[in-house]
Design a protein around this motif. Structure first.
Motif, short mmCIF file in Angstrom:
data_model
loop_
_atom_site.label_atom_id
_atom_site.label_comp_id
_atom_site.label_asym_id
_atom_site.label_seq_id
_atom_site.Cartn_x
_atom_site.Cartn_y
_atom_site.Cartn_z
N ARG A 122 -43.79 31.49 -21.48
CA ARG A 122 -42.73 31.64 -22.27
C ARG A 122 -42.61 32.84 -23.18
NH1 ARG A 122 -40.68 26.51 -25.29
NH2 ARG A 122 -39.93 25.94 -22.91
N LYS A 123 -43.66 32.99 -23.82
CA LYS A 123 -43.49 34.22 -24.74
C LYS A 123 -43.77 35.60 -24.23
CE LYS A 123 -45.81 31.37 -28.58
NZ LYS A 123 -46.82 31.08 -29.33
N SER A 124 -44.62 35.81 -23.04
CA SER A 124 -45.06 37.22 -22.60
C SER A 124 -44.17 37.56 -21.34
CB SER A 124 -46.53 37.21 -22.05
OG SER A 124 -46.74 36.50 -21.04
N LYS A 125 -43.37 36.47 -20.92
CA LYS A 125 -42.49 36.55 -19.60
C LYS A 125 -43.45 36.93 -18.52
CE LYS A 125 -38.90 35.96 -22.22
NZ LYS A 125 -38.68 34.51 -22.47
N LYS A 126 -44.63 36.83 -18.66
CA LYS A 126 -45.69 37.16 -17.51
C LYS A 126 -45.65 36.12 -16.34
CE LYS A 126 -50.55 38.01 -16.29
NZ LYS A 126 -51.84 38.06 -16.98
N THR A 127 -45.60 36.43 -15.14
CA THR A 127 -45.69 35.59 -14.00
C THR A 127 -47.03 34.99 -13.92
OG1 THR A 127 -43.96 36.61 -12.69
CG2 THR A 127 -45.24 35.07 -11.43
N LEU A 128 -47.14 33.78 -13.90
CA LEU A 128 -48.52 32.81 -13.98
C LEU A 128 -48.61 32.56 -12.53
CD1 LEU A 128 -48.28 30.73 -17.02
CD2 LEU A 128 -49.48 32.93 -16.90
N ILE A 129 -47.74 31.83 -11.80
CA ILE A 129 -47.85 31.54 -10.63
C ILE A 129 -46.70 31.85 -9.81
CG2 ILE A 129 -48.13 29.27 -9.11
CD1 ILE A 129 -49.49 27.98 -11.79
N GLU A 130 -46.84 32.23 -8.48
CA GLU A 130 -45.73 32.42 -7.56
C GLU A 130 -45.96 32.03 -6.25
OE1 GLU A 130 -42.11 35.62 -7.26
OE2 GLU A 130 -44.25 36.43 -7.45
N TYR A 131 -45.26 31.24 -5.66
CA TYR A 131 -45.34 30.64 -4.31
C TYR A 131 -44.31 30.44 -3.40
CZ TYR A 131 -47.47 27.47 -0.94
OH TYR A 131 -48.00 26.84 0.18
N LYS A 132 -44.40 31.25 -2.28
CA LYS A 132 -43.22 31.40 -1.55
C LYS A 132 -43.50 30.23 -0.23
CE LYS A 132 -40.44 34.06 1.46
NZ LYS A 132 -39.59 35.21 1.39
N VAL A 133 -42.26 29.55 -0.09
CA VAL A 133 -42.48 28.49 0.86
C VAL A 133 -41.99 29.19 2.21
CG1 VAL A 133 -41.72 26.08 1.55
CG2 VAL A 133 -42.17 26.66 -0.95
N SER A 134 -42.70 28.88 3.23
CA SER A 134 -42.30 29.40 4.66
C SER A 134 -41.63 28.42 5.22
CB SER A 134 -43.63 30.18 5.29
OG SER A 134 -44.57 28.94 5.75
N ASP A 135 -40.94 28.82 6.04
CA ASP A 135 -40.31 27.82 7.24
C ASP A 135 -41.21 26.84 7.95
OD1 ASP A 135 -37.75 28.66 6.26
OD2 ASP A 135 -37.50 30.02 7.90
#
Length: 86
Positions: A26-39
């Motif tokens: 919330r403070k730094s706006k840095k992405t901590l986790i990103e996960y793309k769901v595949s079909d």
């Protein structure tokens, strides 16, 4: 993640295109986790998915990707599936 009222809306996760999850600090706006769901992770009638498990130990966090989808009817049902995965 689950689709609220999926039965009455006749919706499932395979109806969602380009589905991904991103959690940011919330403070730094840095992405901590990103996960793309595949079909290929989704079955035709699945309405909920366990993206992963985040755990906190002191000040540190870990994340274990799961990426398993299920046919569930509400968040309590999905939470029950989560307990069986950990």
């Amino acid at each position: 993640v689950n689709i609220d009222q999926s039965d009455s809306r006749h919706q499932c996760l395979s109806d969602v295109k380009n589905f991904y999850i991103r959690i940011c600090d919330r403070k730094s706006k840095k992405t901590l986790i990103e996960y793309k769901v595949s079909d290929s992770q989704l079955n035709g009638s699945d309405t909920g998915i366990v993206i992963g498990v985040a755990k906190r130990k002191g000040a540190d966090w870990t994340f274990k990707a799961i990426g398993r989808s299920f046919r569930v009817y509400n968040l309590n049902d999905l939470a029950g599936r989560c307990r069986s995965l950990d």
